[in-house]
Design a protein around this motif. Structure first.
Motif, PDB file in Angstrom:
ATOM      1  N   PRO A   5       0.608  -1.455   0.096  1.00 38.23           N
ATOM      2  CA  PRO A   5       0.109  -0.056  -0.126  1.00 38.23           C
ATOM      3  C   PRO A   5       0.785   1.406   0.194  1.00 38.23           C
ATOM      4  N   PHE A   6       2.078   1.403  -0.447  1.00 39.19           N
ATOM      5  CA  PHE A   6       2.896   2.480  -0.745  1.00 39.19           C
ATOM      6  C   PHE A   6       3.701   2.487  -1.840  1.00 39.19           C
ATOM      7  N   SER A   7       4.498   3.400  -2.118  1.00 40.02           N
ATOM      8  CA  SER A   7       5.153   3.488  -3.597  1.00 40.02           C
ATOM      9  C   SER A   7       6.302   2.328  -3.723  1.00 40.02           C
TER      10      SER A   7
ATOM     11  N   ASP B 290      12.793   7.510   8.810  1.00 45.46           N
ATOM     12  CA  ASP B 290      12.204   6.159   7.982  1.00 45.46           C
ATOM     13  C   ASP B 290      12.924   5.033   8.427  1.00 45.46           C
ATOM     14  N   GLN B 291      12.550   4.046   7.914  1.00 49.82           N
ATOM     15  CA  GLN B 291      12.872   2.786   8.162  1.00 49.82           C
ATOM     16  C   GLN B 291      14.338   2.471   7.816  1.00 49.82           C
ATOM     17  N   THR B 292      15.047   1.636   8.461  1.00 51.79           N
ATOM     18  CA  THR B 292      16.434   1.421   7.951  1.00 51.79           C
ATOM     19  C   THR B 292      16.706   0.608   6.589  1.00 51.79           C
TER      20      THR B 292
ATOM     21  N   HIS C 197       1.303  -5.223   4.881  1.00 49.04           N
ATOM     22  CA  HIS C 197       0.860  -3.761   5.747  1.00 49.04           C
ATOM     23  C   HIS C 197       1.909  -4.041   6.976  1.00 49.04           C
ATOM     24  N   HIS C 198       2.023  -2.779   7.409  1.00 46.69           N
ATOM     25  CA  HIS C 198       3.055  -2.774   8.675  1.00 46.69           C
ATOM     26  C   HIS C 198       2.098  -1.829   9.801  1.00 46.69           C
ATOM     27  N   ILE C 199       2.844  -1.429  10.856  1.00 46.80           N
ATOM     28  CA  ILE C 199       2.299  -0.618  11.914  1.00 46.80           C
ATOM     29  C   ILE C 199       1.178   0.062  11.452  1.00 46.80           C
TER      30      ILE C 199
ATOM     31  N   GLY D 299      -0.692   8.176   9.071  1.00 47.75           N
ATOM     32  CA  GLY D 299      -0.773   6.959   9.323  1.00 47.75           C
ATOM     33  C   GLY D 299       0.381   5.986   9.242  1.00 47.75           C
ATOM     34  N   ALA D 300       1.300   6.616   8.299  1.00 45.43           N
ATOM     35  CA  ALA D 300       2.400   5.893   7.680  1.00 45.43           C
ATOM     36  C   ALA D 300       3.346   5.796   8.914  1.00 45.43           C
ATOM     37  N   ALA D 301       4.223   4.886   8.802  1.00 43.53           N
ATOM     38  CA  ALA D 301       5.289   4.681   9.900  1.00 43.53           C
ATOM     39  C   ALA D 301       6.052   5.968  10.234  1.00 43.53           C
ATOM     40  N   SER D 302       6.214   6.680   9.030  1.00 40.73           N
ATOM     41  CA  SER D 302       7.024   7.917   8.908  1.00 40.73           C
ATOM     42  C   SER D 302       6.371   8.883   9.787  1.00 40.73           C
ATOM     43  N   HIS D 303       4.969   8.893   9.556  1.00 38.83           N
ATOM     44  CA  HIS D 303       4.274  10.097  10.181  1.00 38.83           C
ATOM     45  C   HIS D 303       4.214  10.049  11.481  1.00 38.83           C
TER      46      HIS D 303
ATOM     47  N   GLY E 136      10.099   1.752  -1.620  1.00 32.50           N
ATOM     48  CA  GLY E 136      10.315   2.183  -0.467  1.00 32.50           C
ATOM     49  C   GLY E 136      10.493   1.198   0.305  1.00 32.50           C
ATOM     50  N   PRO E 137      10.402   0.933   1.837  1.00 33.76           N
ATOM     51  CA  PRO E 137      10.663   0.001   2.826  1.00 33.76           C
ATOM     52  C   PRO E 137       9.494  -1.128   2.751  1.00 33.76           C
ATOM     53  N   THR E 138       8.624  -0.909   2.879  1.00 39.67           N
ATOM     54  CA  THR E 138       7.315  -1.968   2.546  1.00 39.67           C
ATOM     55  C   THR E 138       7.612  -2.856   1.370  1.00 39.67           C
ATOM     56  N   ASP E 139       7.669  -2.067   0.250  1.00 40.72           N
ATOM     57  CA  ASP E 139       8.017  -2.629  -1.073  1.00 40.72           C
ATOM     58  C   ASP E 139       9.224  -3.509  -1.063  1.00 40.72           C
TER      59      ASP E 139
ATOM     60  N   GLU F 180       3.600   9.522  -1.235  1.00 39.38           N
ATOM     61  CA  GLU F 180       2.857   8.309  -1.287  1.00 39.38           C
ATOM     62  C   GLU F 180       3.582   7.010  -0.813  1.00 39.38           C
ATOM     63  N   GLY F 181       4.792   7.368  -0.130  1.00 38.49           N
ATOM     64  CA  GLY F 181       5.718   6.418   0.312  1.00 38.49           C
ATOM     65  C   GLY F 181       6.914   6.934   0.694  1.00 38.49           C
ATOM     66  N   THR F 182       7.697   6.197   1.660  1.00 37.54           N
ATOM     67  CA  THR F 182       9.038   7.185   1.619  1.00 37.54           C
ATOM     68  C   THR F 182      10.038   6.871   0.894  1.00 37.54           C
ATOM     69  N   GLY F 183       9.966   6.046  -0.196  1.00 36.05           N
ATOM     70  CA  GLY F 183      10.544   5.836  -1.286  1.00 36.05           C
ATOM     71  C   GLY F 183      10.734   7.175  -2.002  1.00 36.05           C
TER      72      GLY F 183
END
Ligand code: MLT
Length: 342
Positions: A53-55, A220-222, A109-111, A177-181, A58-61, A201-204
């Motif tokens: 659900p993100f770009s 942002d995530q490592t 999905h994440h947190i 609601g994103a982790a970075s937010h 990015g980390p989820t991708d 739309e993502g941290t990418g």
């Protein structure tokens, strides 16, 4: 306020023999495939779509693509990774909630799955009622990073700087609601400063702009920032976990750097629509376990500052328990902070 992120989907298919880019139906989108040996028993007999659900990039991708190939090999099918961005991950999650419950549409999905009910008044799905958990995947530390020419050199200097320049400093995130937010929210609560937030739309794409100097800083995530930190393309202040990250040994923790209130890590898990048959969920869980025990996955994750969850957490039950507990925890944090997305 609802994030301005617009809906966009892109598709990639991953194969056991490598990553192949395909031209997707949507203009400007690429594709990649994963196939493997047979497991028997009917499922899967067509491509499985993993919705991120993100770009892309990015980390989820990144985590999704790491596990897609070994999961496809175990399942004996193909996994298509599709990015359905928007509204801090809620657009993609909503699509999966409404998908056929046949195991062919899976959500990573994440947190954010646990924070959305408290943030979005008009959320069109209920995490515990509309989804079946498949298993936890990983828990990723976050880093506080800035454009490399940003003046503050340490976390303490950053705090002093944002206090003195609150109206000018920009803080990037991947939407409400994103982790970075959430991490940015904790930073603002800990420092008592309200900053100008810039949603992506993502941290990418957010990280690309940070490297380009268009925004000042972000959490942002490592799994997204390690490469840029190591290459010196961004300035890193701290990692938001109690322990330092092995792959970034020089980076202090927020506690060491003087902001112990800022503690957050980002857990990820796989979901299917609620009515998915238990034997299909079981196959997905088994494939997830195999992927998380894969040495290549372990090595890739270690390089990016994380690790697979222990095998006992890669289960539907452990994942559901975590989701329930996190909905309670974040519901309180968000209510106390008085944040709403719509
Ligand atoms: C986030 O901040 O929630 C993530 O970094 C989203 C993403 O995978 O881009």
């Amino acid at each position: 306020m609802r994030t301005t992120s617009r809906y966009r989907a892109s598709t990639r298919i991953i194969t056991a023999i490598g990553v192949v880019s395909l031209v997707a139906a949507c203009a400007g989108n690429g594709g990649t495939t994963a196939t493997g040996g047979a497991t028997g028993g009917g499922y899967p007999d067509k491509n499985i779509t993993f919705v991120v659900p993100f770009s892309a990039g990015g980390p989820t991708d990144t985590v999704t693509r790491m596990i897609a190939e070994p999961m496809a090999a175990k399942l004996g099918g193909k996994i298509v990774v599709q990015n359905v961005e928007g509204a801090g991950g809620t657009v993609g999650a909503g699509e999966v909630a409404r998908a056929d419950p046949d195991g062919y549409t899976v959500l990573m999905h994440h947190i954010g799955m646990s924070t959305a009910p408290a943030l979005y008044q008009n959320l069109d799905y209920k995490p515990l009622e509309d989804f079946q958990t498949v298993g936890l995947v990983t828990e990723v530390p976050m880093t506080i990073v800035a454009r490399k020419d940003f003046a503050p050199k340490t976390l303490q200097e950053l705090v002093t700087h944002v206090k003195a320049n609150a109206s000018k400093v920009t803080l990037a995130n991947a939407g409400i609601g994103a982790a970075s937010h959430l991490c940015g929210l904790l930073f603002q609560t800990a420092t008592g400063v309200k900053l100008q937030e810039v949603p992506y739309e993502g941290t990418g794409p957010a990280l690309t702009d940070l490297v380009g100097g268009q925004v000042d800083f972000m959490c942002d995530q490592t799994t997204n920032t390690s490469g840029q930190i190591t290459a010196g393309e961004v300035k890193a202040y701290a990692v938001t976990t109690p322990e330092r990250v092995k792959s970034l040994p020089d980076l202090p923790t927020t506690t060491e750097a003087g902001l112990p209130q800022l503690q957050v890590s980002v857990w990820h898990g796989l979901y299917v629509p609620k009515a998915t048959p238990p034997e299909v969920v079981q196959k997905l869980t088994e494939a997830l376990k195999v992927a998380l025990a894969d040495q290549k996955v372990i090595d890739q994750m270690a390089k990016l500052g994380t690790a697979p969850v222990p095998a006992e957490d890669a289960t539907a039950e452990a994942h559901r328990t975590k989701l329930q507990e996190q909905i309670g925890t974040w519901g309180k944090v968000i209510a106390d902070a008085g944040v709403k997305a719509s």
